[in-house]
Motif scaffolding. Structure first.
Motif, PDB file in Angstrom:
ATOM      1  N   THR A  84       0.825  -1.225  -0.074  1.00  0.00           N
ATOM      2  CA  THR A  84      -0.081  -0.035  -0.101  1.00  0.00           C
ATOM      3  C   THR A  84       0.962   1.255   0.068  1.00  0.00           C
ATOM      4  O   THR A  84       1.944   1.154   0.279  1.00  0.00           O
ATOM      5  N   ILE A  85       0.288   2.282  -0.471  1.00  0.00           N
ATOM      6  CA  ILE A  85       0.899   3.456  -0.568  1.00  0.00           C
ATOM      7  C   ILE A  85       1.525   4.217   1.068  1.00  0.00           C
ATOM      8  O   ILE A  85       0.796   3.901   1.875  1.00  0.00           O
ATOM      9  N   GLY A  86       2.689   4.267   1.244  1.00  0.00           N
ATOM     10  CA  GLY A  86       3.351   4.653   2.497  1.00  0.00           C
ATOM     11  C   GLY A  86       3.943   3.419   3.155  1.00  0.00           C
ATOM     12  O   GLY A  86       4.658   3.520   4.078  1.00  0.00           O
ATOM     13  N   ASN A  87       3.622   1.986   2.640  1.00  0.00           N
ATOM     14  CA  ASN A  87       3.899   0.848   3.393  1.00  0.00           C
ATOM     15  C   ASN A  87       4.666  -0.092   2.552  1.00  0.00           C
ATOM     16  O   ASN A  87       4.467  -1.262   2.418  1.00  0.00           O
ATOM     17  N   GLY A  88       5.610   0.542   1.463  1.00  0.00           N
ATOM     18  CA  GLY A  88       6.164  -0.430   0.464  1.00  0.00           C
ATOM     19  C   GLY A  88       6.063  -0.076  -0.934  1.00  0.00           C
ATOM     20  O   GLY A  88       6.881  -0.690  -1.680  1.00  0.00           O
ATOM     21  N   LEU A  89       4.728   0.616  -1.349  1.00  0.00           N
ATOM     22  CA  LEU A  89       4.410   0.579  -2.849  1.00  0.00           C
ATOM     23  C   LEU A  89       5.681   1.375  -3.406  1.00  0.00           C
ATOM     24  O   LEU A  89       6.143   1.043  -4.643  1.00  0.00           O
ATOM     25  N   GLU A  90       5.998   2.425  -2.904  1.00  0.00           N
ATOM     26  CA  GLU A  90       6.986   3.521  -3.508  1.00  0.00           C
ATOM     27  C   GLU A  90       8.316   2.779  -3.731  1.00  0.00           C
ATOM     28  O   GLU A  90       9.038   3.010  -4.761  1.00  0.00           O
ATOM     29  N   GLU A  91       8.702   2.092  -2.760  1.00  0.00           N
ATOM     30  CA  GLU A  91      10.000   1.125  -2.778  1.00  0.00           C
ATOM     31  C   GLU A  91      10.033   0.176  -3.824  1.00  0.00           C
ATOM     32  O   GLU A  91      10.861  -0.169  -4.455  1.00  0.00           O
ATOM     33  N   GLN A  92       9.063  -0.438  -3.837  1.00  0.00           N
ATOM     34  CA  GLN A  92       8.622  -1.300  -4.865  1.00  0.00           C
ATOM     35  C   GLN A  92       8.705  -0.721  -6.465  1.00  0.00           C
ATOM     36  O   GLN A  92       9.459  -1.414  -7.260  1.00  0.00           O
ATOM     37  N   ILE A  93       8.202   0.271  -6.759  1.00  0.00           N
ATOM     38  CA  ILE A  93       8.441   1.049  -7.889  1.00  0.00           C
ATOM     39  C   ILE A  93       9.743   1.445  -8.250  1.00  0.00           C
ATOM     40  O   ILE A  93      10.343   1.294  -9.190  1.00  0.00           O
ATOM     41  N   ILE A  94      10.380   2.172  -6.978  1.00  0.00           N
ATOM     42  CA  ILE A  94      11.817   2.569  -7.238  1.00  0.00           C
ATOM     43  C   ILE A  94      12.704   1.440  -7.389  1.00  0.00           C
ATOM     44  O   ILE A  94      13.635   1.647  -8.564  1.00  0.00           O
ATOM     45  N   SER A 113     -12.584   9.865   3.880  1.00  0.00           N
ATOM     46  CA  SER A 113     -12.365  10.559   2.738  1.00  0.00           C
ATOM     47  C   SER A 113     -12.654  12.036   2.937  1.00  0.00           C
ATOM     48  O   SER A 113     -13.966  12.404   2.842  1.00  0.00           O
ATOM     49  N   SER A 114     -11.497  12.775   3.231  1.00  0.00           N
ATOM     50  CA  SER A 114     -11.663  14.099   3.292  1.00  0.00           C
ATOM     51  C   SER A 114     -10.754  14.784   2.159  1.00  0.00           C
ATOM     52  O   SER A 114      -9.697  13.982   1.893  1.00  0.00           O
ATOM     53  N   TYR A 115     -11.053  16.234   2.251  1.00  0.00           N
ATOM     54  CA  TYR A 115     -10.055  16.566   1.371  1.00  0.00           C
ATOM     55  C   TYR A 115      -8.267  16.243   1.764  1.00  0.00           C
ATOM     56  O   TYR A 115      -7.602  16.061   0.954  1.00  0.00           O
ATOM     57  N   GLY A 116      -8.216  16.655   2.923  1.00  0.00           N
ATOM     58  CA  GLY A 116      -6.828  16.627   3.743  1.00  0.00           C
ATOM     59  C   GLY A 116      -6.216  15.045   3.646  1.00  0.00           C
ATOM     60  O   GLY A 116      -5.197  14.925   3.302  1.00  0.00           O
ATOM     61  N   SER A 117      -7.111  14.111   3.901  1.00  0.00           N
ATOM     62  CA  SER A 117      -6.691  12.781   3.891  1.00  0.00           C
ATOM     63  C   SER A 117      -6.507  12.311   2.679  1.00  0.00           C
ATOM     64  O   SER A 117      -5.445  11.513   2.197  1.00  0.00           O
ATOM     65  N   ASP A 118      -7.364  12.550   1.605  1.00  0.00           N
ATOM     66  CA  ASP A 118      -7.041  12.049   0.272  1.00  0.00           C
ATOM     67  C   ASP A 118      -5.882  12.651  -0.070  1.00  0.00           C
ATOM     68  O   ASP A 118      -5.073  11.924  -0.974  1.00  0.00           O
ATOM     69  N   TYR A 119      -5.525  13.979  -0.232  1.00  0.00           N
ATOM     70  CA  TYR A 119      -4.622  14.758  -0.701  1.00  0.00           C
ATOM     71  C   TYR A 119      -3.446  13.976  -0.029  1.00  0.00           C
ATOM     72  O   TYR A 119      -2.286  13.927  -0.840  1.00  0.00           O
ATOM     73  N   ALA A 120      -3.276  14.030   1.242  1.00  0.00           N
ATOM     74  CA  ALA A 120      -2.007  13.470   1.984  1.00  0.00           C
ATOM     75  C   ALA A 120      -1.859  12.212   1.503  1.00  0.00           C
ATOM     76  O   ALA A 120      -0.565  11.595   1.650  1.00  0.00           O
ATOM     77  N   GLU A 121      -2.932  11.390   1.206  1.00  0.00           N
ATOM     78  CA  GLU A 121      -2.531   9.840   1.036  1.00  0.00           C
ATOM     79  C   GLU A 121      -1.857   9.601  -0.199  1.00  0.00           C
ATOM     80  O   GLU A 121      -0.843   8.883  -0.418  1.00  0.00           O
ATOM     81  N   ILE A 122      -2.168  10.445  -1.529  1.00  0.00           N
ATOM     82  CA  ILE A 122      -1.786   9.988  -2.788  1.00  0.00           C
ATOM     83  C   ILE A 122      -0.563  10.899  -3.253  1.00  0.00           C
ATOM     84  O   ILE A 122       0.205  10.601  -4.238  1.00  0.00           O
ATOM     85  N   VAL A 123      -0.271  11.987  -2.322  1.00  0.00           N
ATOM     86  CA  VAL A 123       0.644  13.167  -2.947  1.00  0.00           C
ATOM     87  C   VAL A 123       1.932  12.240  -2.889  1.00  0.00           C
ATOM     88  O   VAL A 123       2.908  12.737  -3.689  1.00  0.00           O
ATOM     89  N   PRO A 124       2.479  11.141  -2.055  1.00  0.00           N
ATOM     90  CA  PRO A 124       3.652  10.493  -2.211  1.00  0.00           C
ATOM     91  C   PRO A 124       3.726  10.048  -3.545  1.00  0.00           C
ATOM     92  O   PRO A 124       4.956   9.823  -4.199  1.00  0.00           O
ATOM     93  N   LEU A 125       2.707   9.626  -4.123  1.00  0.00           N
ATOM     94  CA  LEU A 125       2.981   8.851  -5.622  1.00  0.00           C
ATOM     95  C   LEU A 125       3.240  10.082  -6.425  1.00  0.00           C
ATOM     96  O   LEU A 125       3.863   9.745  -7.528  1.00  0.00           O
ATOM     97  N   LYS A 126       2.550  11.173  -6.536  1.00  0.00           N
ATOM     98  CA  LYS A 126       2.960  12.481  -7.144  1.00  0.00           C
ATOM     99  C   LYS A 126       4.353  12.959  -7.138  1.00  0.00           C
ATOM    100  O   LYS A 126       5.075  13.246  -8.025  1.00  0.00           O
ATOM    101  N   ASN A 127       4.849  12.634  -5.923  1.00  0.00           N
ATOM    102  CA  ASN A 127       6.369  13.211  -5.704  1.00  0.00           C
ATOM    103  C   ASN A 127       7.110  11.988  -6.227  1.00  0.00           C
ATOM    104  O   ASN A 127       8.318  12.329  -6.811  1.00  0.00           O
TER     105      ASN A 127
END
Length: 433
Positions: free
Chosen positions: A106-116, A142-156
């Motif tokens: 999942t995002i923040g729990n290994g997904l970014e490292e798998q893609i890298i 599902s709120s603006y803040g939580s949705d934004y914060a959760e997927i912004v690591p994928l944007k970065n």
């Protein structure tokens, strides 16, 4: 302690050469994070798979050119058997650059490292598709803040790796006049992504759909699609856009001028006199920046400068850096160009030395050139008039190129692509005699 505020002036930003945006699909998907949303069973996964195949094979998608590279498709709601069945519906030839995975962290729990890690093993990675977003989320709220914060690591991550990441997602059942408001979740998802694509059908079992597209680096679009077999294709008839010949025009003119110092208005006048058509001073500097990497590969460099309160452009041509080896690249345009206007200059082999020693107050302008007596333009084949072919009801002149010309042009395009995308400089090759 307050952090130092870092700023740039408007002048600095407008006169800095930035690397151009690279598109996975021209005008549709740029580097960054995108959402592809649609109702269940609308065909968004089929479109996502077709996207992956097109990119890995370097084939057009919806009549748009693609940048070829590897693709990683996380099929998190499918089986390999279902993927196999879909692949055979779309193609008979497998791609060795397309990879699939049925599981992901999942995002923040290994997904970014798998893609890298995948990127480290496949340097030409161009595209990652995650089907679906819900399978890699951690948040249930599902709120603006939580949705934004959760997927912004994928944007970065997309920006860090220089790739395109597409999140396949669902639409809400509630109808809305704005299709992008129907994307499930809060507007935080749209705020954190670089673009959104929404696929909508009028009828659930129908074969007609509309793809709505919006984004930061792309124009808002509505594309009418129809299903032909398993593939989505454009239903609308689109006229081909005329090719952008701006860089070719500047190159061909500079092979004769060698150096130029003057205003944008003066440069527009020279281009118009030599090639015909319309050139606008208020757009010329912008176009020079947009085509800077392509021009540099063609041996043309430029620099904006202020002198006595006037904005000037300094252009230089170096044949040794010209991937076209000084060949003329503009197609003949006898119906618009003025054949009486020619420009004379010294040998460009001394361009750098001449430019470096030029007086700061000197300039090269339209007044520097003389108009010799007109000469009749005769086509290479000796015919009185050039041959034409009808394209979309318009006469387009046929221009002949030698094999050497075609090879040089293809090589120049590949070198420019490698430099733009990876910063790799490939020296010019010489054809064997």
């Amino acid at each position: 302690m307050m952090k130092k505020l870092i700023t740039k002036t408007c002048e600095e930003i407008m006169t800095t050469l930035y690397k151009p945006t690279v598109f996975a699909v021209d005008g549709l998907l740029a580097q960054g994070l995108f959402i592809l949303a649609g109702s269940p069973k609308v065909g968004k996964s089929w479109l996502a798979l077709e996207l992956c195949l097109s990119v890995t094979k370097g084939e057009p998608l919806l009549e748009r050119p693609t940048q070829q590279g590897s693709a990683l498709y996380f099929c998190l709601e499918d089986s390999y058997q279902r993927i196999q069945s879909r692949l055979y519906e779309l193609t008979d030839v497998p791609s060795d650059k397309l990879f699939f995975s049925l599981k992901a962290d999942t995002i923040g729990n290994g997904l970014e490292e798998q893609i890298i890690k995948f990127k480290s093993e496949h340097d030409d990675l161009r595209l990652v598709v995650i089907d679906t977003l819900q399978m890699v989320r951690n948040e249930t709220e599902s709120s603006y803040g939580s949705d934004y914060a959760e997927i912004v690591p994928l944007k970065n991550l997309a920006e860090q790796l220089g790739i395109t990441i597409v999140l396949v997602h669902h639409l809400r059942k509630a109808a809305d006049s704005d299709p992008f408001n129907m994307i499930s979740g809060s507007t935080g998802l749209s705020g954190a992504t670089d673009g959104q694509l929404v696929l909508k059908k009028d009828k659930r079992g129908g074969t007609q759909a509309v793809l709505y597209v919006t984004g930061r680096d792309i124009e808002d679009q509505e594309m009418s699609l129809t299903k032909q077999g398993a593939k989505w294709v454009l239903a609308d008839k689109h006229e081909d856009k005329p090719p952008d010949l701006f860089a070719f025009a500047v190159h061909d003119m500079m092979t004769e001028l060698c150096s130029f110092k003057g205003s944008a208005t003066e440069l527009c006048g020279l281009l118009k006199a030599k090639f015909g058509g319309e050139y606008f001073a208020n757009r010329l500097t912008r176009d020079m920046f947009r085509k800077a990497y392509e021009l540099r590969d063609l041996g043309v460099t430029f620099e904006p400068k202020r002198s006595n309160g006037q904005r000037l452009l300094l252009l230089r041509y170096d044949k040794n850096s010209d991937s076209s080896d000084g060949k003329m690249l503009m197609p003949e345009q006898p119906q618009t160009a003025d054949p009486t206007v020619t420009m004379e200059s010294d040998d460009c082999s001394e361009t750098v030395e001449n430019a470096a020693s030029a007086d700061d107050d000197g300039s090269t302008s339209a007044d520097s050139f003389t108009d010799p007596a007109p000469e009749a333009a005769v086509p290479a084949d000796g015919a009185a008039d050039p041959e034409f072919v009808l394209i979309n009801g318009k006469q387009v002149p046929i221009v002949s190129f030698s094999l050497d010309d075609l090879l040089h042009r293809s090589a120049a395009k590949i070198r420019a692509q490698l430099y733009n995308e990876r910063g790799i400089t490939v020296p010019e090759f010489k054809l064997a005699p």
